[in-house]
Design an enzyme around this catalytic site. Structure first.
Site, PDB file in Angstrom:
ATOM      1  N   SER A  38     -15.499  31.441  22.635  1.00 16.18           N
ATOM      2  CA  SER A  38     -15.758  32.725  23.291  1.00 16.18           C
ATOM      3  C   SER A  38     -16.845  33.510  22.567  1.00 16.18           C
ATOM      4  O   SER A  38     -17.705  34.109  23.181  1.00 16.18           O
ATOM      5  CB  SER A  38     -14.489  33.563  23.381  1.00 16.18           C
ATOM      6  OG  SER A  38     -13.957  33.771  22.102  1.00 16.18           O
ATOM      7  N   TYR A 156       1.897  38.009  27.890  1.00 12.79           N
ATOM      8  CA  TYR A 156       1.612  36.610  27.551  1.00 12.79           C
ATOM      9  C   TYR A 156       2.510  35.660  28.352  1.00 12.79           C
ATOM     10  O   TYR A 156       2.046  34.672  28.926  1.00 12.79           O
ATOM     11  CB  TYR A 156       1.829  36.422  26.046  1.00 12.79           C
ATOM     12  CG  TYR A 156       1.524  35.034  25.526  1.00 12.79           C
ATOM     13  CD1 TYR A 156       0.208  34.615  25.342  1.00 12.79           C
ATOM     14  CD2 TYR A 156       2.549  34.152  25.200  1.00 12.79           C
ATOM     15  CE1 TYR A 156      -0.068  33.339  24.854  1.00 12.79           C
ATOM     16  CE2 TYR A 156       2.275  32.884  24.712  1.00 12.79           C
ATOM     17  CZ  TYR A 156       0.966  32.484  24.535  1.00 12.79           C
ATOM     18  OH  TYR A 156       0.695  31.229  24.057  1.00 12.79           O
ATOM     19  N   ILE A 189       3.505  26.302  17.349  1.00  8.54           N
ATOM     20  CA  ILE A 189       2.526  25.490  16.619  1.00  8.54           C
ATOM     21  C   ILE A 189       1.772  26.406  15.647  1.00  8.54           C
ATOM     22  O   ILE A 189       1.133  27.374  16.096  1.00  8.54           O
ATOM     23  CB  ILE A 189       1.484  24.879  17.600  1.00  8.54           C
ATOM     24  CG1 ILE A 189       2.161  24.209  18.812  1.00  8.54           C
ATOM     25  CG2 ILE A 189       0.551  23.912  16.868  1.00  8.54           C
ATOM     26  CD1 ILE A 189       3.020  23.011  18.511  1.00  8.54           C
TER      27      ILE A 189
HETATM   28  P1  NAD Z   1      -6.170  30.196  18.602  1.00  2.18           P
HETATM   29  O1  NAD Z   1      -6.166  31.682  18.618  1.00  2.18           O
HETATM   30  O2  NAD Z   1      -6.318  29.500  17.310  1.00  2.18           O
HETATM   31  O3  NAD Z   1      -7.286  29.634  19.607  1.00  2.18           O
HETATM   32  C1  NAD Z   1      -7.552  30.235  20.828  1.00  2.18           C
HETATM   33  C2  NAD Z   1      -8.900  29.782  21.305  1.00  2.18           C
HETATM   34  O4  NAD Z   1      -9.197  30.450  22.549  1.00  2.18           O
HETATM   35  C3  NAD Z   1     -10.015  30.146  20.339  1.00  2.18           C
HETATM   36  O5  NAD Z   1     -10.902  29.047  20.227  1.00  2.18           O
HETATM   37  C4  NAD Z   1     -10.725  31.308  21.024  1.00  2.18           C
HETATM   38  O6  NAD Z   1     -12.120  31.358  20.744  1.00  2.18           O
HETATM   39  C5  NAD Z   1     -10.504  30.963  22.499  1.00  2.18           C
HETATM   40  N1  NAD Z   1     -10.648  32.130  23.347  1.00  2.18           N
HETATM   41  C6  NAD Z   1      -9.994  33.329  23.268  1.00  2.18           C
HETATM   42  N2  NAD Z   1     -10.436  34.156  24.215  1.00  2.18           N
HETATM   43  C7  NAD Z   1     -11.389  33.501  24.919  1.00  2.18           C
HETATM   44  C8  NAD Z   1     -12.221  33.837  26.017  1.00  2.18           C
HETATM   45  N3  NAD Z   1     -12.169  35.053  26.585  1.00  2.18           N
HETATM   46  N4  NAD Z   1     -13.089  32.912  26.481  1.00  2.18           N
HETATM   47  C9  NAD Z   1     -13.158  31.678  25.913  1.00  2.18           C
HETATM   48  N5  NAD Z   1     -12.393  31.298  24.876  1.00  2.18           N
HETATM   49  C10 NAD Z   1     -11.532  32.202  24.384  1.00  2.18           C
HETATM   50  O7  NAD Z   1      -4.812  29.778  19.332  1.00  2.18           O
HETATM   51  P2  NAD Z   1      -4.062  28.371  19.525  1.00  2.18           P
HETATM   52  O8  NAD Z   1      -2.734  28.550  18.895  1.00  2.18           O
HETATM   53  O9  NAD Z   1      -4.928  27.238  19.152  1.00  2.18           O
HETATM   54  O10 NAD Z   1      -3.831  28.421  21.102  1.00  2.18           O
HETATM   55  C11 NAD Z   1      -4.470  27.561  22.033  1.00  2.18           C
HETATM   56  C12 NAD Z   1      -3.724  27.646  23.358  1.00  2.18           C
HETATM   57  O11 NAD Z   1      -2.379  27.184  23.155  1.00  2.18           O
HETATM   58  C13 NAD Z   1      -3.600  29.064  23.898  1.00  2.18           C
HETATM   59  O12 NAD Z   1      -3.706  29.042  25.317  1.00  2.18           O
HETATM   60  C14 NAD Z   1      -2.200  29.459  23.513  1.00  2.18           C
HETATM   61  O13 NAD Z   1      -1.678  30.462  24.356  1.00  2.18           O
HETATM   62  C15 NAD Z   1      -1.472  28.145  23.652  1.00  2.18           C
HETATM   63  N6  NAD Z   1      -0.218  28.060  22.929  1.00  2.18           N
HETATM   64  C16 NAD Z   1      -0.176  28.179  21.565  1.00  2.18           C
HETATM   65  C17 NAD Z   1       1.040  28.078  20.908  1.00  2.18           C
HETATM   66  C18 NAD Z   1       1.165  28.186  19.431  1.00  2.18           C
HETATM   67  O14 NAD Z   1       2.296  28.222  18.917  1.00  2.18           O
HETATM   68  N7  NAD Z   1       0.078  28.226  18.666  1.00  2.18           N
HETATM   69  C19 NAD Z   1       2.215  27.907  21.638  1.00  2.18           C
HETATM   70  C20 NAD Z   1       2.138  27.797  23.021  1.00  2.18           C
HETATM   71  C21 NAD Z   1       0.916  27.869  23.646  1.00  2.18           C
END
Ligand code: NAD
Length: 248
Positions: A38, A156, A189
């Site tokens: 982003s 969320y 995660i």
């Molecule tokens: P993170 O915050 O490390 O990564 C999120 C990514 O999304 C980053 O690369 C960021 O640059 C990108 N991003 C944010 N806003 C953006 C935008 N407007 N346009 C383009 N890119 C954008 O989080 P993560 O833990 O790696 O999460 C990845 C996905 O997994 C997310 O959808 C999150 O909701 C989902 N998720 C995570 C967990 C967890 O426990 N970490 C659990 C369930 C679901």
């Protein structure tokens, strides 16, 4: 494994965390992978270099997935470079947590805009090429919170439940064109997104997980690679929960 040899993929939010693991796993299975960040193009470039180190092609791109103009340019860049987009992974996501009475309207809007509208815009822009090719794989990253809810995360969890509805609807709409759409629902995660949770909360979460440990970004990436591959050719409209058994 070379299940994805000759395929092209785009991972939104691929610059870190779960998205980075997905990009690297798809590359390790033979796909060329475009990585979208982003804000920081440098972080997308660093993941792109790791993809290239595996002998695959990569593109480091910048787009805010909640902005239609950005998304149209993003998909056009992939198609201009490679002429196809076989696999779309809608992974970009944010949190703006707060209990109902304290949650600001702007926090609601920001989370729904990125997590849900972003996926809609990406699917819309990418599916034109997939429909023409009469094949494609769409994988949306939802969450167990989209299945069971979570106090303090109404925005969320609504966005992640919404992604499940979107997944099932596009699965029905696009099946006739050879395109599958599935969701992966990760449990907890450890990434930058969850780094703020205290050790106490993390230990409490672990007690709720039958497999007795937190998941890894690689666990999620393995599920995505499966759904993106021909091994999952007859699977569409499903939610694959990857959570150590926490929700069953
Ligand atoms: P993170 O915050 O490390 O990564 C999120 C990514 O999304 C980053 O690369 C960021 O640059 C990108 N991003 C944010 N806003 C953006 C935008 N407007 N346009 C383009 N890119 C954008 O989080 P993560 O833990 O790696 O999460 C990845 C996905 O997994 C997310 O959808 C999150 O909701 C989902 N998720 C995570 C967990 C967890 O426990 N970490 C659990 C369930 C679901």
């Amino acid at each position: 494994m070379t299940r994805l040899k000759g395929k092209t993929a785009l991972v939104t939010g691929g610059s870190r965390g779960i998205g980075e693991a997905i990009a690297l796993r798809l590359a390790s299975e033979g796909a060329d992978v475009a990585v979208c960040a982003s804000k920081s193009l440098a972080s997308a470039q660093s993941v792109a270099q790791k993809v290239e180190a595996q002998g695959r092609k990569s593109l480091a791109l910048q787009a805010d997935v909640s902005v239609a103009k950005d998304v149209d340019t993003l998909i056009a860049q992939v198609l201009d470079a490679w002429g196809s987009l076989d696999i779309l992974v809608n992974n970009a996501g944010i949190t703006r947590d707060g209990l109902l009475m304290r949650l600001k309207e702007s926090d609601w809007d920001a989370v729904l805009d990125v997590n849900l509208k972003g996926a809609y815009l990406c699917v819309k822009a990418a599916s034109r090429a997939m429909m023409k090719a009469r094949s494609g794989r769409i994988v949306n990253i939802s969450s167990v919170v989209g299945l069971i809810g979570n106090a303090g995360q109404i925005n969320y969890s609504a966005s992640k439940s919404g992604l499940i509805g979107l997944t099932k609807s596009i699965a029905r709409e696009l099946a006739g064109r050879g395109i599958t759409a599935n969701a992966v629902a990760p449990g907890f995660i450890p990434t930058e997104m969850t780094a703020a949770l205290s050790e106490e909360i993390q230990q409490d979460l672990i007690r709720q997980i039958p497999l007795g440990k937190l998941g890894s970004a690689e666990d999620i990436a393995a599920a995505v690679a499966f759904l993106a591959s021909d091994d999952a050719a007859y699977i569409t409209g499903q939610v694959l929960v990857v959570d150590g058994g926490m929700v069953m």
